[in-house]
Scaffold this active site. Structure first.
Site, PDB file in Angstrom:
ATOM      1  N   GLN A   6     -53.667 -49.971 -16.497  1.00  0.00           N
ATOM      2  CA  GLN A   6     -52.699 -48.777 -16.541  1.00  0.00           C
ATOM      3  C   GLN A   6     -52.385 -48.445 -18.078  1.00  0.00           C
ATOM      4  OE1 GLN A   6     -48.901 -49.522 -14.504  1.00  0.00           O
ATOM      5  NE2 GLN A   6     -48.877 -52.057 -15.827  1.00  0.00           N
ATOM      6  N   ASP A  24     -41.226 -55.726 -17.374  1.00  0.00           N
ATOM      7  CA  ASP A  24     -39.803 -55.125 -18.191  1.00  0.00           C
ATOM      8  C   ASP A  24     -38.841 -56.305 -18.938  1.00  0.00           C
ATOM      9  OD1 ASP A  24     -37.666 -54.433 -16.707  1.00  0.00           O
ATOM     10  OD2 ASP A  24     -39.482 -53.285 -15.893  1.00  0.00           O
ATOM     11  N   GLU A  68     -46.031 -60.880 -13.227  1.00  0.00           N
ATOM     12  CA  GLU A  68     -46.241 -59.509 -13.721  1.00  0.00           C
ATOM     13  C   GLU A  68     -47.839 -59.375 -13.803  1.00  0.00           C
ATOM     14  OE1 GLU A  68     -44.694 -56.111 -14.028  1.00  0.00           O
ATOM     15  OE2 GLU A  68     -47.423 -56.555 -14.754  1.00  0.00           O
ATOM     16  N   ASP A 122     -40.626 -55.798  -8.000  1.00  0.00           N
ATOM     17  CA  ASP A 122     -40.385 -54.985  -8.289  1.00  0.00           C
ATOM     18  C   ASP A 122     -41.284 -54.097  -9.057  1.00  0.00           C
ATOM     19  OD1 ASP A 122     -38.694 -53.289 -10.668  1.00  0.00           O
ATOM     20  OD2 ASP A 122     -38.374 -54.825 -11.904  1.00  0.00           O
ATOM     21  N   ASP A 150     -44.911 -47.098  -8.157  1.00  0.00           N
ATOM     22  CA  ASP A 150     -45.456 -46.448  -6.854  1.00  0.00           C
ATOM     23  C   ASP A 150     -46.287 -46.889  -6.587  1.00  0.00           C
ATOM     24  OD1 ASP A 150     -43.344 -44.810  -8.315  1.00  0.00           O
ATOM     25  OD2 ASP A 150     -44.061 -43.249  -8.251  1.00  0.00           O
TER      26      ASP A 150
HETATM   27  N1  AG3 Z   1     -40.505 -50.201 -11.067  1.00  0.00           N
HETATM   28  C1  AG3 Z   1     -41.195 -48.419 -11.067  1.00  0.00           C
HETATM   29  C2  AG3 Z   1     -40.087 -47.953  -9.316  1.00  0.00           C
HETATM   30  C3  AG3 Z   1     -40.560 -46.881  -9.580  1.00  0.00           C
HETATM   31  C4  AG3 Z   1     -40.533 -45.436 -10.240  1.00  0.00           C
HETATM   32  N2  AG3 Z   1     -41.386 -44.090 -10.327  1.00  0.00           N
HETATM   33  C5  AG3 Z   1     -41.772 -43.158 -10.729  1.00  0.00           C
HETATM   34  N3  AG3 Z   1     -40.911 -42.460 -11.670  1.00  0.00           N
HETATM   35  N4  AG3 Z   1     -42.248 -42.000 -10.438  1.00  0.00           N
HETATM   36  C6  AG3 Z   1     -39.554 -50.182 -12.469  1.00  0.00           C
HETATM   37  C7  AG3 Z   1     -39.304 -50.630 -13.029  1.00  0.00           C
HETATM   38  C8  AG3 Z   1     -38.232 -51.585 -13.731  1.00  0.00           C
HETATM   39  N5  AG3 Z   1     -38.446 -52.903 -13.913  1.00  0.00           N
END
Ligand code: AG3
Length: 290
Positions: A37, A92, A112, A161, A164
């Protein structure tokens, strides 16, 4: 990530092609393209440093405490004695930072897929990534789907965690994956998973929870406010081999933990499972009554 240049620099997440959220940017701290990504960290004018994956806001320094406290402390205060925790995604480091605040946790594994996220956050988001060097944590850069299918290890709590359900995160919403997750949970095991926006993603929520349903005795959705995600209201799925997030929650343990929370507390824990009518209707026949 959409940016507008000139004297006014903004970053914008366009969501579902129907709405956008913009944040004023002071400067770009990191920008790279991994095999998985696009990864950007920007310094915003009003929300601190912000991480975006493929143009989607993952976190901002201003409000990340809400997401990370709610994804970690809800399951860890329902499980009577969580010792082993698996985090899938979460590069993160915010989720493991909260997980490791629990003194019962003797081992956490974080899997991860994208090393670039970990490295960018270590460098530019130290307040979030600060626990990644904890000796109780094993950090593995690999595919969480594969890890869950192959590991011999068992976990009291599994936390997904994820981003999308697009790209590398897509299989994290599949039935086969949840079957494998259920198989690596200990007897009182709990799974919590990132479950998108109740306003925009009711179909994703239904599909995700329906995919979890066959493997878990109890299934719920809980809510929290997220300042920097589209729609402001966001959710996590709670699935367990039997523990109830309300009846098996011992509120006294929250104060006794002496953890310094900013969003989570015993009242917020209980209230998070109270669903507005439109959300409850969406989940009818899939989740359990609280
Ligand atoms: N995880 C992402 C949650 C989804 C956010 N979606 C969006 N902004 N369209 C967050 C990781 C945090 N540790």
């Amino acid at each position: 990530m959409t940016t507008e240049t000139g004297p006014d620099l903004w970053v914008r997440e366009i969501y579902k092609g129907v709405m956008g959220l913009s944040f004023k940017v002071e400067k770009t701290l990191f920008s790279g393209h991994s095999p998985f990504q696009q990864v950007d960290v920007v310094k915003t004018a009003g929300h601190g440093a912000m991480l975006l994956n493929d143009g989607m806001v993952m976190l901002s320094e201003r409000d990340e405490f809400v997401y990370h406290e709610m994804i970690a402390h809800v399951p860890l205060f329902v499980h009577p004695h969580p010792e082993t925790v698996l985090v899938i995604g979460g590069g993160d480091g915010g989720t493991v930072r909260e997980v490791l605040k629990h003194s019962t946790v003797r081992r956490a594994v974080m899997v991860e897929i994208d090393e670039m996220v970990v490295e960018a956050c270590k460098k530019h988001l130290p307040s979030v990534s600060c626990a990644l060097d904890d000796p109780r944590l094993e950090l593995r850069i690999e595919d969480g789907v594969k890890f869950v299918a192959e590991t011999e290890e068992r976990f009291d709590v599994v936390v997904i965690d994820s981003t999308d359900p697009i790209g590398a995160a897509k299989p994290l919403f599949n039935r086969a994956f949840y079957e494998n997750v259920a198989g690596i949970l200990t007897e009182k095991g709990i799974l919590v998973s990132q479950a998108e926006s109740p306003f925009y993603d009711d179909e994703i929520q239904r599909a995700m929870l329906a995919n979890q349903r066959p493997y878990f005795k109890r299934l719920h959705l809980y809510l929290f406010a997220n300042l920097t995600y589209p729609g402001g209201l966001w959710s996590f799925g709670f699935a367990s081999r039997g523990l109830c997030p309300a009846q098996d929650f011992v509120a006294g343990r929250v104060a006794a933990s002496a953890i310094d929370f900013r969003y989570y507390n015993a009242d917020v824990h209980r209230a998070a499972f109270a669903l507005p009518t439109f959300v409850a209707k969406t989940l009818r026949g899939i989740t359990d009554p609280i």
